[in-house]
Design a protein around this motif. Sequence first.
Motif, PDB file in Angstrom:
ATOM      1  N   HIS A   1       0.813  -1.219   0.000  1.00  0.00           N
ATOM      2  CA  HIS A   1       0.000   0.000   0.000  1.00  0.00           C
ATOM      3  C   HIS A   1       0.846   1.269   0.000  1.00  0.00           C
ATOM      4  CE1 HIS A   1      -3.228  -2.853   0.809  1.00  0.00           C
ATOM      5  NE2 HIS A   1      -4.014  -1.921   0.316  1.00  0.00           N
ATOM      6  N   GLY A   2       2.124   1.107  -0.239  1.00  0.00           N
ATOM      7  CA  GLY A   2       2.986   2.277  -0.420  1.00  0.00           C
ATOM      8  C   GLY A   2       3.402   2.990   0.840  1.00  0.00           C
ATOM      9  N   MET A   3       3.300   2.315   1.984  1.00  0.00           N
ATOM     10  CA  MET A   3       3.571   2.988   3.250  1.00  0.00           C
ATOM     11  C   MET A   3       4.989   2.766   3.789  1.00  0.00           C
ATOM     12  SD  MET A   3       1.136   4.876   4.001  1.00  0.00           S
ATOM     13  CE  MET A   3      -0.089   5.165   2.746  1.00  0.00           C
ATOM     14  N   VAL A   4       5.688   1.764   3.290  1.00  0.00           N
ATOM     15  CA  VAL A   4       7.095   1.582   3.692  1.00  0.00           C
ATOM     16  C   VAL A   4       7.933   1.307   2.443  1.00  0.00           C
ATOM     17  CG1 VAL A   4       6.590   0.728   6.031  1.00  0.00           C
ATOM     18  CG2 VAL A   4       6.830  -0.908   4.167  1.00  0.00           C
ATOM     19  N   ASP A   5       9.233   1.608   2.547  1.00  0.00           N
ATOM     20  CA  ASP A   5      10.098   1.411   1.384  1.00  0.00           C
ATOM     21  C   ASP A   5      10.430  -0.056   1.165  1.00  0.00           C
ATOM     22  OD1 ASP A   5      10.822   4.155   0.386  1.00  0.00           O
ATOM     23  OD2 ASP A   5      11.216   4.367   2.529  1.00  0.00           O
ATOM     24  N   MET A   6      10.651  -0.771   2.266  1.00  0.00           N
ATOM     25  CA  MET A   6      11.059  -2.174   2.114  1.00  0.00           C
ATOM     26  C   MET A   6      10.782  -2.966   3.379  1.00  0.00           C
ATOM     27  SD  MET A   6      15.150  -1.470   2.293  1.00  0.00           S
ATOM     28  CE  MET A   6      15.090   0.258   1.834  1.00  0.00           C
ATOM     29  N   VAL A   7      10.669  -4.266   3.187  1.00  0.00           N
ATOM     30  CA  VAL A   7      10.564  -5.195   4.311  1.00  0.00           C
ATOM     31  C   VAL A   7      11.890  -5.946   4.344  1.00  0.00           C
ATOM     32  CG1 VAL A   7       9.309  -7.149   5.274  1.00  0.00           C
ATOM     33  CG2 VAL A   7       8.077  -5.401   3.970  1.00  0.00           C
ATOM     34  N   LEU A   8      12.566  -5.845   5.475  1.00  0.00           N
ATOM     35  CA  LEU A   8      13.949  -6.307   5.509  1.00  0.00           C
ATOM     36  C   LEU A   8      14.186  -7.255   6.686  1.00  0.00           C
ATOM     37  CD1 LEU A   8      16.243  -5.348   3.628  1.00  0.00           C
ATOM     38  CD2 LEU A   8      16.864  -3.675   5.355  1.00  0.00           C
ATOM     39  N   PRO A   9      14.551  -8.515   6.382  1.00  0.00           N
ATOM     40  CA  PRO A   9      14.873  -9.423   7.489  1.00  0.00           C
ATOM     41  C   PRO A   9      16.145  -8.989   8.219  1.00  0.00           C
ATOM     42  CG  PRO A   9      15.277 -10.472   5.366  1.00  0.00           C
ATOM     43  CD  PRO A   9      14.650  -9.156   5.072  1.00  0.00           C
ATOM     44  N   ARG A  10      16.265  -9.426   9.461  1.00  0.00           N
ATOM     45  CA  ARG A  10      17.390  -8.965  10.286  1.00  0.00           C
ATOM     46  C   ARG A  10      18.749  -9.258   9.664  1.00  0.00           C
ATOM     47  NH1 ARG A  10      14.373 -10.692  15.709  1.00  0.00           N
ATOM     48  NH2 ARG A  10      12.959  -8.918  15.681  1.00  0.00           N
ATOM     49  N   ARG A  11      18.853 -10.417   9.010  1.00  0.00           N
ATOM     50  CA  ARG A  11      20.179 -10.777   8.490  1.00  0.00           C
ATOM     51  C   ARG A  11      20.651  -9.765   7.441  1.00  0.00           C
ATOM     52  NH1 ARG A  11      16.777 -14.555   6.044  1.00  0.00           N
ATOM     53  NH2 ARG A  11      16.592 -14.143   3.803  1.00  0.00           N
ATOM     54  N   ASP A  12      19.730  -8.998   6.830  1.00  0.00           N
ATOM     55  CA  ASP A  12      20.125  -8.029   5.797  1.00  0.00           C
ATOM     56  C   ASP A  12      20.170  -6.589   6.295  1.00  0.00           C
ATOM     57  OD1 ASP A  12      20.162 -10.124   3.985  1.00  0.00           O
ATOM     58  OD2 ASP A  12      18.062  -9.828   3.409  1.00  0.00           O
ATOM     59  N   GLN A  13      19.713  -6.372   7.526  1.00  0.00           N
ATOM     60  CA  GLN A  13      19.514  -4.984   7.965  1.00  0.00           C
ATOM     61  C   GLN A  13      20.797  -4.167   8.021  1.00  0.00           C
ATOM     62  OE1 GLN A  13      17.164  -5.205  11.568  1.00  0.00           O
ATOM     63  NE2 GLN A  13      15.331  -5.855  10.472  1.00  0.00           N
ATOM     64  N   LYS A  14      21.825  -4.733   8.606  1.00  0.00           N
ATOM     65  CA  LYS A  14      23.065  -3.959   8.726  1.00  0.00           C
ATOM     66  C   LYS A  14      23.643  -3.626   7.350  1.00  0.00           C
ATOM     67  CE  LYS A  14      27.811  -4.079  10.405  1.00  0.00           C
ATOM     68  NZ  LYS A  14      27.924  -2.702  10.849  1.00  0.00           N
ATOM     69  N   ARG A  15      23.646  -4.629   6.458  1.00  0.00           N
ATOM     70  CA  ARG A  15      24.218  -4.423   5.131  1.00  0.00           C
ATOM     71  C   ARG A  15      23.457  -3.324   4.373  1.00  0.00           C
ATOM     72  NH1 ARG A  15      22.620  -6.330   0.477  1.00  0.00           N
ATOM     73  NH2 ARG A  15      21.209  -7.843   1.417  1.00  0.00           N
ATOM     74  N   VAL A  16      22.116  -3.409   4.379  1.00  0.00           N
ATOM     75  CA  VAL A  16      21.329  -2.452   3.590  1.00  0.00           C
ATOM     76  C   VAL A  16      21.377  -1.053   4.222  1.00  0.00           C
ATOM     77  CG1 VAL A  16      19.026  -1.884   2.725  1.00  0.00           C
ATOM     78  CG2 VAL A  16      19.851  -4.244   2.630  1.00  0.00           C
ATOM     79  N   ILE A  17      21.199  -0.998   5.545  1.00  0.00           N
ATOM     80  CA  ILE A  17      21.256   0.317   6.198  1.00  0.00           C
ATOM     81  C   ILE A  17      22.651   0.923   6.010  1.00  0.00           C
ATOM     82  CG2 ILE A  17      21.166   1.513   8.436  1.00  0.00           C
ATOM     83  CD1 ILE A  17      18.869  -0.414   9.197  1.00  0.00           C
ATOM     84  N   GLY A  18      23.660   0.082   6.090  1.00  0.00           N
ATOM     85  CA  GLY A  18      25.031   0.547   5.852  1.00  0.00           C
ATOM     86  C   GLY A  18      25.162   1.163   4.463  1.00  0.00           C
TER      87      GLY A  18
END
Lengths: 317, 289
Positions: free
Chosen positions: B256-273
């Motif tokens: 519904h366009g309310m968040v940019d992405m759904v991100l599992p924990r294992r990917d969070q540091k890499r993507v936020i980085g």
Amino acid sequence: MRQFLDFEKPIAVLEGKIEELRHLSSEGDINIADEVSRLQSKITKELTQAYAQLKPWEKVQVARHPDRPKITTIIADLFTDFIPMAGDRNYREDHALISGLGRFRDKPVAIIGTEKGHTTEDRIKRNFGMVRPEGYRKARRLMELAGRFGLPVISLVDTAGAYPGRGAEERGQAEAIARSIQACLNLKTPLISAIIGEGGSGGAIALATGNRVIMFEHAVYSVISPEGCASILWRSADHAKDASEALKLTAKDMMALGVIDAIVSEPLGAAHRDPDTAIKNLGDAIANELAEVEGKSSQELIADRRAKYLKFGSDDI
Amino acid sequence: MNWLSRTVLPKIKALVSPEPAKETLWIKCGSCSQMIFHRECEDNWNTCNACGYHMPLSPAARAQLLFDANSIESISVITAEKDPLGFRDRKKYSDRLKEARSKTGDDDAISVAAGEINGNPAVIATFNFSFMGGSMGQTVGNGIVKAARQAIQRQAALIIVPSSGGARMQEGILSLMQLPRSIVAVEELREAGLPYIVLLAHPTTGGVTASFAMLGDLQIAEPGAIIGFAGRRVIEETVREKLPEDFQSAEYLKEHGMVDMVLPRRDQKRVIGSILDMLMSSQPAKAAE
């Protein structure tokens, strides 16, 4: 037919007696003037007593009274040349939120308000004053416009809260409220907010993050409805009365907690008994608050607002 | 509560205490009921290795997950007036606070820490749902203001990880006032030209969503997290219709366009980085290094 609240029952009985007398006198030649004036003064006494010591739960009932002055009535009485503006330019027009331009005591202003509706049909159209995301987005649109053209904004709040519906959620109710608060905070012109009846949680603060916030004597302002609070903390909505006391939601409480800047007094027996006087008092109070912020620059107004809301917590962060 | 009592004492206690009870060795997944060995669970940041379900993650573990190793610095948050309204429901608010404090070992529902993510300076404010449902009162508001100001002072990105039922009813209207207050904090950050990322954890609802938590430059949600303004039950009672199974889930919000992405924990540091690498590449503070 006037609607009486539970604690107004003795008054209802007295007014019933007056009606009866009037009925009798229209049939015969009985002189009822003395008796009527005796009853009238009794009513005045009863009203004065009852309203001087309203319990929070009674205030909730008064704030929700079906005859409490509606925002459209207030706008018609206090503003001239009112030009309504519709739509969020995105999804649809939200009839629960009124917005437009008008003159307040000759000066042009922008107006935002929540409308609960007058008749059953009107109430349905207005969604009982519960605003959807598009309503908050319309408010934001108006605030941006007002800022660009140097118009002060006056917001009039009477809502049980933002609408809890499927579509409202899907279209970002939370985001719409957050952006509306942000628009209030960043507004380049004065924002005077008035809590008229119910100030219901996020749906109210979305429009009431003002430089100056005023509130009717018998209005209520709360983070959650007493019923909602009771059903969560007491696990039963039957404890709404207890919750209304614990929540500290009256105008006096708001004054003591520093949430509002002034209380607007209501006529004897509250605004629903004498809307004209109530609305006149409101007009004078708005004029006073506008005078308070007159001449301030955009930067000062924004800085004042920030300071006002930052103070709800520890200073020395 | 300081580093000594929070981190060191429990470790010493754990060393001297007898063998841990059986149920702490094996953790049952809240979604698929798979039994997971506790070490394995911790290694996977409290996610189920069978179905990917994301269980609650403590603020300390969250900091470990996102920050570069050895860069974490805890930032203290001032506790506001204890019980401003003298609130009492079936229990006194002051007693509820005491209980939550002894249960979690934290002062309130927010923890703030500074550190680096991929070498980018960042401040993270994390909600703890097990502290009175992560509800936002004046102290939580203090935490958000503190986090934003620390980010500005350090020329760092701000990341907030909400997990909250909403405003704290026991602080009445003062908790509602945290909506504008927290938005002032993120506005200050925005003006300083620093990135603001919201990482929505399960659940995030009510007044928290209607303020700072929906105003991120980027909105990231954890898989399966429930995010919404009104509660499902309230909506069902209002509209009298059955809502879709995945209503208000992170995945539903994304559609519904309310968040940019759904991100599992294992990917969070890499993507936020990576996001911070890009957003902060032209930061004067970084360029000057």
